[in-house]
Motif scaffolding. Structure first.
Motif, PDB file in Angstrom:
ATOM      1  N   ASP A  48     -48.297 -13.559 -19.958  1.00  0.00           N
ATOM      2  CA  ASP A  48     -48.548 -12.301 -19.254  1.00  0.00           C
ATOM      3  C   ASP A  48     -49.374 -12.493 -17.983  1.00  0.00           C
ATOM      4  N   ALA A  49     -49.742 -13.728 -17.699  1.00  0.00           N
ATOM      5  CA  ALA A  49     -50.570 -14.008 -16.519  1.00  0.00           C
ATOM      6  C   ALA A  49     -49.686 -14.215 -15.292  1.00  0.00           C
ATOM      7  N   ASP A  50     -50.318 -14.212 -14.142  1.00  0.00           N
ATOM      8  CA  ASP A  50     -49.555 -14.436 -12.916  1.00  0.00           C
ATOM      9  C   ASP A  50     -49.181 -15.907 -12.771  1.00  0.00           C
ATOM     10  N   GLU A  51     -48.319 -16.199 -11.832  1.00  0.00           N
ATOM     11  CA  GLU A  51     -47.795 -17.554 -11.618  1.00  0.00           C
ATOM     12  C   GLU A  51     -48.904 -18.569 -11.329  1.00  0.00           C
ATOM     13  N   ALA A  52     -49.995 -18.141 -10.710  1.00  0.00           N
ATOM     14  CA  ALA A  52     -51.087 -19.056 -10.368  1.00  0.00           C
ATOM     15  C   ALA A  52     -51.769 -19.625 -11.609  1.00  0.00           C
ATOM     16  N   ALA A  53     -51.598 -18.968 -12.756  1.00  0.00           N
ATOM     17  CA  ALA A  53     -52.216 -19.449 -13.990  1.00  0.00           C
ATOM     18  C   ALA A  53     -51.362 -20.511 -14.671  1.00  0.00           C
ATOM     19  N   ARG A  54     -50.169 -20.770 -14.145  1.00  0.00           N
ATOM     20  CA  ARG A  54     -49.258 -21.743 -14.748  1.00  0.00           C
ATOM     21  C   ARG A  54     -49.321 -23.059 -13.967  1.00  0.00           C
ATOM     22  N   PRO A  55     -49.204 -24.175 -14.678  1.00  0.00           N
ATOM     23  CA  PRO A  55     -49.183 -25.463 -13.963  1.00  0.00           C
ATOM     24  C   PRO A  55     -47.914 -25.616 -13.128  1.00  0.00           C
ATOM     25  N   ASP A  56     -48.047 -26.271 -11.990  1.00  0.00           N
ATOM     26  CA  ASP A  56     -46.929 -26.541 -11.077  1.00  0.00           C
ATOM     27  C   ASP A  56     -46.211 -27.788 -11.589  1.00  0.00           C
ATOM     28  N   ARG A  57     -45.014 -27.599 -12.108  1.00  0.00           N
ATOM     29  CA  ARG A  57     -44.303 -28.684 -12.787  1.00  0.00           C
ATOM     30  C   ARG A  57     -43.856 -29.802 -11.840  1.00  0.00           C
ATOM     31  N   GLU A  58     -43.562 -29.496 -10.600  1.00  0.00           N
ATOM     32  CA  GLU A  58     -43.254 -30.577  -9.652  1.00  0.00           C
ATOM     33  C   GLU A  58     -44.478 -31.465  -9.435  1.00  0.00           C
ATOM     34  N   LEU A  59     -45.634 -30.839  -9.330  1.00  0.00           N
ATOM     35  CA  LEU A  59     -46.858 -31.624  -9.142  1.00  0.00           C
ATOM     36  C   LEU A  59     -47.174 -32.452 -10.382  1.00  0.00           C
ATOM     37  N   LEU A  60     -46.835 -31.945 -11.563  1.00  0.00           N
ATOM     38  CA  LEU A  60     -47.041 -32.728 -12.788  1.00  0.00           C
ATOM     39  C   LEU A  60     -46.207 -34.003 -12.745  1.00  0.00           C
ATOM     40  N   LEU A  61     -44.959 -33.903 -12.302  1.00  0.00           N
ATOM     41  CA  LEU A  61     -44.115 -35.092 -12.195  1.00  0.00           C
ATOM     42  C   LEU A  61     -44.674 -36.062 -11.162  1.00  0.00           C
ATOM     43  N   PRO A  74     -55.069 -24.952 -13.317  1.00  0.00           N
ATOM     44  CA  PRO A  74     -54.064 -25.232 -14.354  1.00  0.00           C
ATOM     45  C   PRO A  74     -53.283 -26.533 -14.175  1.00  0.00           C
ATOM     46  N   THR A  75     -52.880 -26.852 -12.969  1.00  0.00           N
ATOM     47  CA  THR A  75     -52.102 -28.076 -12.755  1.00  0.00           C
ATOM     48  C   THR A  75     -52.967 -29.307 -12.951  1.00  0.00           C
ATOM     49  N   ILE A  76     -54.133 -29.312 -12.368  1.00  0.00           N
ATOM     50  CA  ILE A  76     -55.041 -30.460 -12.511  1.00  0.00           C
ATOM     51  C   ILE A  76     -55.418 -30.645 -13.978  1.00  0.00           C
ATOM     52  N   ALA A  77     -55.698 -29.554 -14.672  1.00  0.00           N
ATOM     53  CA  ALA A  77     -56.067 -29.625 -16.087  1.00  0.00           C
ATOM     54  C   ALA A  77     -54.967 -30.306 -16.902  1.00  0.00           C
ATOM     55  N   VAL A  78     -53.720 -29.915 -16.694  1.00  0.00           N
ATOM     56  CA  VAL A  78     -52.618 -30.520 -17.448  1.00  0.00           C
ATOM     57  C   VAL A  78     -52.430 -31.984 -17.048  1.00  0.00           C
ATOM     58  N   CYS A  79     -52.535 -32.292 -15.764  1.00  0.00           N
ATOM     59  CA  CYS A  79     -52.419 -33.692 -15.323  1.00  0.00           C
ATOM     60  C   CYS A  79     -53.421 -34.571 -16.050  1.00  0.00           C
ATOM     61  N   TRP A  80     -54.673 -34.199 -15.980  1.00  0.00           N
ATOM     62  CA  TRP A  80     -55.722 -35.022 -16.572  1.00  0.00           C
ATOM     63  C   TRP A  80     -55.581 -35.103 -18.087  1.00  0.00           C
ATOM     64  N   ASP A  81     -55.266 -33.975 -18.730  1.00  0.00           N
ATOM     65  CA  ASP A  81     -55.126 -33.988 -20.187  1.00  0.00           C
ATOM     66  C   ASP A  81     -53.940 -34.839 -20.624  1.00  0.00           C
ATOM     67  N   ALA A  82     -52.849 -34.805 -19.880  1.00  0.00           N
ATOM     68  CA  ALA A  82     -51.677 -35.618 -20.231  1.00  0.00           C
ATOM     69  C   ALA A  82     -52.033 -37.100 -20.219  1.00  0.00           C
ATOM     70  N   ASP A  83     -52.824 -37.515 -19.255  1.00  0.00           N
ATOM     71  CA  ASP A  83     -53.265 -38.911 -19.183  1.00  0.00           C
ATOM     72  C   ASP A  83     -54.281 -39.209 -20.286  1.00  0.00           C
ATOM     73  N   ARG A  84     -55.231 -38.325 -20.491  1.00  0.00           N
ATOM     74  CA  ARG A  84     -56.308 -38.576 -21.459  1.00  0.00           C
ATOM     75  C   ARG A  84     -55.814 -38.597 -22.905  1.00  0.00           C
ATOM     76  N   LEU A  85     -54.814 -37.793 -23.232  1.00  0.00           N
ATOM     77  CA  LEU A  85     -54.296 -37.811 -24.597  1.00  0.00           C
ATOM     78  C   LEU A  85     -53.639 -39.148 -24.931  1.00  0.00           C
ATOM     79  N   LEU A  86     -53.316 -39.928 -23.916  1.00  0.00           N
ATOM     80  CA  LEU A  86     -52.693 -41.238 -24.122  1.00  0.00           C
ATOM     81  C   LEU A  86     -53.706 -42.383 -24.141  1.00  0.00           C
ATOM     82  N   ILE A  87     -54.987 -42.068 -24.170  1.00  0.00           N
ATOM     83  CA  ILE A  87     -56.025 -43.100 -24.121  1.00  0.00           C
ATOM     84  C   ILE A  87     -56.013 -43.979 -25.376  1.00  0.00           C
TER      85      ILE A  87
END
Length: 185
Positions: A52-65, A127-140
Motif C-alpha cells: 500500500d506504500a508508494d513506489e519510493a518505498a520499494r527497492p529498485d530492481r535494476e539497481l539490485l542487479l 529501500p534499495t540500499i537496504a536490500v543490496c546490503w542485506d542480500a550480501d550479508r545473508l551470504l556471509i
C-alpha cells in the motif's frame, strides 16, 4: 521505460573483463549471482510489505542487479579488503561515463552509495540500499560467519537471520536468470 543497460550480456562481459578477482570461489561471479538471487527474494518480501506504500518505498530492481554485478568486482583478494567497495564505486562511475550503464543522477547516487559503503557494516533505511546490503550479508556464512539480525536493514533479512534461513551460496547459472528473478529481464 528504458533499461539501465542496453545489452546485459555485453555489460556482464565488460565488468568481468575488468574484474580483479573474478575466479574467487568466495567473492567471484557465483557469489555475485547469489547476491542477485537473494536480492530478488528480499525485494519480493519488501514489495509485499509495502503493497500500500508508494513506489519510493520499494527497492529498485535494476539497481539490485547492478549492485550484485558490481559490488565485489574490484576485490584484490578474499581477505579483509575494505577498499573494494570504493574501488567498485569508481568502476561504476567509469561504466556510467562510458554509457555502458544509463541512470539518472538520483538513481546513480543510490547505486554508488550501495556499492561504495557495502563494506562498512552500517544499516540503511533507503529501500534499495537496504536490500543490496542485506542480500550480501545473508551470504556471509560462505566465509564461516553466521548472519546476525542486528546487521540487517530489512525486516525480512532480520527474520531470516534469526531463523537461520540462509540463501544458497551459488546463484543461478546465468545473469539472464538473475534478471528474470528480479523482473528486469
Amino acid at each position: 521505460m528504458t533499461r539501465a543497460w542496453e545489452d546485459l550480456d555485453r555489460l556482464v562481459d565488460a565488468v568481468e573483463a575488468r574484474s580483479t578477482h573474478l575466479t574467487s570461489t568466495i567473492h567471484g561471479v557465483d557469489h555475485w549471482r547469489a547476491v542477485g538471487a537473494t536480492a530478488a527474494s528480499l525485494a519480493d518480501a519488501s514489495d509485499m510489505a509495502a503493497a500500500d506504500a508508494d513506489e519510493a518505498a520499494r527497492p529498485d530492481r535494476e539497481l539490485l542487479l547492478l549492485f550484485a554485478l558490481l559490488h565485489d568486482s574490484q576485490r584484490i583478494d578474499d581477505g579483509r579488503d575494505l577498499e573494494h567497495g570504493p574501488r567498485a564505486a569508481l568502476f561504476f562511475d567509469e561504466l556510467l561515463a562510458a554509457g555502458a550503464i544509463r541512470l539518472d543522477d538520483a538513481r546513480a547516487a543510490v547505486l554508488r552509495e550501495a556499492i561504495r559503503d557495502h563494506t562498512n557494516g552500517t544499516l540503511s533505511e533507503q529501500p534499495t540500499i537496504a536490500v543490496c546490503w542485506d542480500a550480501d550479508r545473508l551470504l556471509i556464512h560462505r566465509v564461516g560467519f553466521v548472519p546476525k539480525a542486528r546487521f540487517c536493514s530489512t525486516p525480512e533479512a532480520r527474520r531470516r537471520a534469526d531463523a537461520s534461513e540462509l540463501p544458497d551460496l551459488v546463484g543461478p547459472p546465468t545473469w539472464a536468470e538473475v534478471a528474470a528473478l528480479l523482473g528486469v529481464a
